[in-house]
Motif scaffolding. Structure first.
Motif, PDB file in Angstrom:
ATOM      1  N   ALA A 193       0.793  -1.442  -0.118  1.00  0.00           N
ATOM      2  CA  ALA A 193      -0.110   0.156  -0.008  1.00  0.00           C
ATOM      3  C   ALA A 193       0.752   1.372  -0.027  1.00  0.00           C
ATOM      4  O   ALA A 193       0.638   2.090  -0.684  1.00  0.00           O
ATOM      5  CB  ALA A 193      -1.059  -0.068   1.307  1.00  0.00           C
ATOM      6  N   ILE A 194       1.897   1.225   0.760  1.00  0.00           N
ATOM      7  CA  ILE A 194       2.605   2.577   0.950  1.00  0.00           C
ATOM      8  C   ILE A 194       3.367   2.746  -0.325  1.00  0.00           C
ATOM      9  O   ILE A 194       3.572   3.796  -0.795  1.00  0.00           O
ATOM     10  CB  ILE A 194       3.905   2.517   2.136  1.00  0.00           C
ATOM     11  N   VAL A 195       3.587   1.687  -1.164  1.00  0.00           N
ATOM     12  CA  VAL A 195       4.373   2.005  -2.398  1.00  0.00           C
ATOM     13  C   VAL A 195       3.221   2.580  -3.634  1.00  0.00           C
ATOM     14  O   VAL A 195       3.620   3.431  -4.144  1.00  0.00           O
ATOM     15  CB  VAL A 195       4.892   0.646  -3.172  1.00  0.00           C
ATOM     16  N   ARG A 196       2.110   2.275  -3.396  1.00  0.00           N
ATOM     17  CA  ARG A 196       1.104   2.598  -4.334  1.00  0.00           C
ATOM     18  C   ARG A 196       0.697   4.184  -4.123  1.00  0.00           C
ATOM     19  O   ARG A 196       0.582   4.957  -4.647  1.00  0.00           O
ATOM     20  CB  ARG A 196      -0.176   1.907  -4.387  1.00  0.00           C
ATOM     21  N   GLU A 197       0.701   4.361  -2.552  1.00  0.00           N
ATOM     22  CA  GLU A 197       0.580   5.823  -2.146  1.00  0.00           C
ATOM     23  C   GLU A 197       1.658   6.533  -2.591  1.00  0.00           C
ATOM     24  O   GLU A 197       1.015   7.917  -3.063  1.00  0.00           O
ATOM     25  CB  GLU A 197       0.361   5.673  -0.652  1.00  0.00           C
ATOM     26  N   ALA A 198       2.580   6.258  -2.358  1.00  0.00           N
ATOM     27  CA  ALA A 198       4.018   7.108  -2.901  1.00  0.00           C
ATOM     28  C   ALA A 198       3.952   7.315  -4.465  1.00  0.00           C
ATOM     29  O   ALA A 198       4.108   8.390  -4.890  1.00  0.00           O
ATOM     30  CB  ALA A 198       5.337   6.468  -2.593  1.00  0.00           C
ATOM     31  N   SER A 199       3.276   6.433  -5.279  1.00  0.00           N
ATOM     32  CA  SER A 199       3.368   6.437  -6.723  1.00  0.00           C
ATOM     33  C   SER A 199       2.279   7.342  -6.912  1.00  0.00           C
ATOM     34  O   SER A 199       2.383   8.369  -7.777  1.00  0.00           O
ATOM     35  CB  SER A 199       2.914   5.105  -7.212  1.00  0.00           C
ATOM     36  N   GLY A 200       1.084   7.489  -6.136  1.00  0.00           N
ATOM     37  CA  GLY A 200      -0.005   8.305  -6.526  1.00  0.00           C
ATOM     38  C   GLY A 200       0.416   9.622  -6.212  1.00  0.00           C
ATOM     39  O   GLY A 200      -0.031  10.732  -7.104  1.00  0.00           O
ATOM     40  N   LEU A 201       1.037   9.907  -4.967  1.00  0.00           N
ATOM     41  CA  LEU A 201       1.565  11.356  -4.727  1.00  0.00           C
ATOM     42  C   LEU A 201       2.515  11.908  -5.614  1.00  0.00           C
ATOM     43  O   LEU A 201       2.355  13.127  -6.019  1.00  0.00           O
ATOM     44  CB  LEU A 201       1.975  11.389  -3.379  1.00  0.00           C
ATOM     45  N   ALA A 202       3.503  10.948  -6.254  1.00  0.00           N
ATOM     46  CA  ALA A 202       4.353  11.305  -7.167  1.00  0.00           C
ATOM     47  C   ALA A 202       3.699  11.704  -8.422  1.00  0.00           C
ATOM     48  O   ALA A 202       3.980  12.799  -9.135  1.00  0.00           O
ATOM     49  CB  ALA A 202       5.368  10.378  -7.414  1.00  0.00           C
ATOM     50  N   ALA A 203       2.874  11.075  -8.786  1.00  0.00           N
ATOM     51  CA  ALA A 203       2.217  11.151 -10.189  1.00  0.00           C
ATOM     52  C   ALA A 203       1.415  12.521 -10.100  1.00  0.00           C
ATOM     53  O   ALA A 203       1.362  13.243 -10.889  1.00  0.00           O
ATOM     54  CB  ALA A 203       1.059  10.101 -10.292  1.00  0.00           C
TER      55      ALA A 203
ATOM     56  N   ARG B 278      -6.120   2.903  -1.297  1.00  0.00           N
ATOM     57  CA  ARG B 278      -7.128   2.481  -0.421  1.00  0.00           C
ATOM     58  C   ARG B 278      -7.593   1.209  -0.497  1.00  0.00           C
ATOM     59  O   ARG B 278      -8.100   0.857   0.752  1.00  0.00           O
ATOM     60  CB  ARG B 278      -8.153   3.416  -1.137  1.00  0.00           C
ATOM     61  N   ARG B 279      -7.571   0.560  -1.477  1.00  0.00           N
ATOM     62  CA  ARG B 279      -8.332  -0.730  -1.481  1.00  0.00           C
ATOM     63  C   ARG B 279      -7.364  -1.735  -0.596  1.00  0.00           C
ATOM     64  O   ARG B 279      -7.624  -2.637  -0.016  1.00  0.00           O
ATOM     65  CB  ARG B 279      -8.123  -1.150  -3.006  1.00  0.00           C
ATOM     66  N   MET B 280      -5.889  -1.397  -0.724  1.00  0.00           N
ATOM     67  CA  MET B 280      -5.235  -2.064   0.001  1.00  0.00           C
ATOM     68  C   MET B 280      -4.980  -1.673   1.903  1.00  0.00           C
ATOM     69  O   MET B 280      -4.210  -2.417   2.590  1.00  0.00           O
ATOM     70  CB  MET B 280      -3.628  -1.931  -0.204  1.00  0.00           C
ATOM     71  N   GLY B 281      -5.927  -0.953   1.983  1.00  0.00           N
ATOM     72  CA  GLY B 281      -6.026  -0.305   3.507  1.00  0.00           C
ATOM     73  C   GLY B 281      -5.224   0.963   3.662  1.00  0.00           C
ATOM     74  O   GLY B 281      -4.786   1.297   4.728  1.00  0.00           O
TER      75      GLY B 281
END
Length: 284
Positions: free
Chosen positions: A84-94, A111-114
């Motif tokens: 999840a933290i990787v997808r969060e970081a990717s989203g914010l970087a994008a 969000r789906r990953m909690g």
């Protein structure tokens, strides 16, 4: 047709794997936030260290070099897409790189990953994609009720902008008339809240009130992050003779403020989260 060649053709047409952006030697895995490090514990240690270093790079580059930060985030996602933290970081970087659709996709996955979906960021990306209705819809989601104060204020600001996009200028004003709209507060988001309030007032044709709100934004903006003072001058602060060096607000002849007291006006649109609600941000 030689069907045996199809798998090879499909492989050739597949998107190339991202290559690892270079990492300086001084970017080490132990620089990652401890909570983020815990999220990587399900990975093999060597892989966890590689991903951690790229996440640190994202945090260090995202403000000043967002494209490079996004390259690191995409590589981390390639290596650990189920974290999840990787997808969060990717989203914010994008998001910082202006890749709005990618930002939404990644933050939804988080969000789906909690993980944290960063609701204000998602709403702002929806608005940037020309979908203000979806930004407003996000403010009605159950997660909006559980936000901390800073995050709630950021969401209020985005929703106010979405209302202006839709031509609902009065609703944009009312949605920001909350107790947090208080120039005596020292919270870092206060200047942005007053700035957004001023823009909503200006859009609603309330120029004098907008000038006062821009001046409040300028007085509370100790870091000089906004151009609130310049905006007030452009709107004609020179004609506001009652604004003295101490920054007192002009009042009408009866001595009452033109605006209602923040927090006393009900938002009939019911789009903003009720009560104070903070916006955690990813950092390396």
């Amino acid at each position: 047709m030689d069907h045996a060649a199809e798998p090879i053709q499909r492989h050739q047409d597949a998107a190339p794997r991202p290559t690892a952006p270079p990492l300086p030697d001084d970017i080490t895995a132990d620089l990652l936030d401890p909570e983020a490090r815990r999220d990587l514990r399900g990975l093999p240690k060597d892989l966890a260290d590689i991903v951690a270093r790229h996440l640190v790079a994202v945090g260090e580059l995202v403000d000043d070099e967002p494209e490079e930060a996004l390259a690191h985030a995409r590589f981390a996602r390639h290596r650990a897409s189920r974290v999840a933290i990787v997808r969060e970081a990717s989203g914010l970087a994008a998001y910082h790189a202006g890749e709005w659709a990618e930002a939404l996709s990644e933050l939804r996955a988080s969000r789906r990953m909690g993980g944290d979906g960063h609701l204000p960021v998602m709403a702002d990306a929806e608005r940037a994609l020309g979908r203000p209705e979806r930004a407003i819809e996000l403010s009605r989601s159950p997660e909006a009720r559980d936000l901390s104060t800073e995050d709630a204020v950021e969401l209020l600001i985005v929703v106010s902008g979405a209302r202006r996009d839709l031509g609902e200028n009065d609703a944009a004003v009312v949605g920001l008339q909350v107790p947090e709209l208080d120039a005596s507060r020292e919270d870092p988001w206060v200047p942005r809240l007053f700035y957004a309030y001023a823009e909503a007032l200006q859009a609603a044709g309330r120029t004098d009130d907008a000038v006062r709100a821009f001046l409040d934004a300028a007085r509370t903006d100790l870091e000089g992050e906004t151009d609130a003072e310049e905006r007030a001058i452009m709107l004609g602060v020179g004609d506001q003779g009652a604004v003295d060096e101490a920054g007192d607000e002009p009042r009408d002849e009866a001595g009452d403020d033109t605006d209602p007291e923040p927090g006393t006006v009900e938002d009939e649109t019911a789009d903003a989260p009720a009560g104070p609600v903070e916006a955690p941000r990813f950092s390396g």
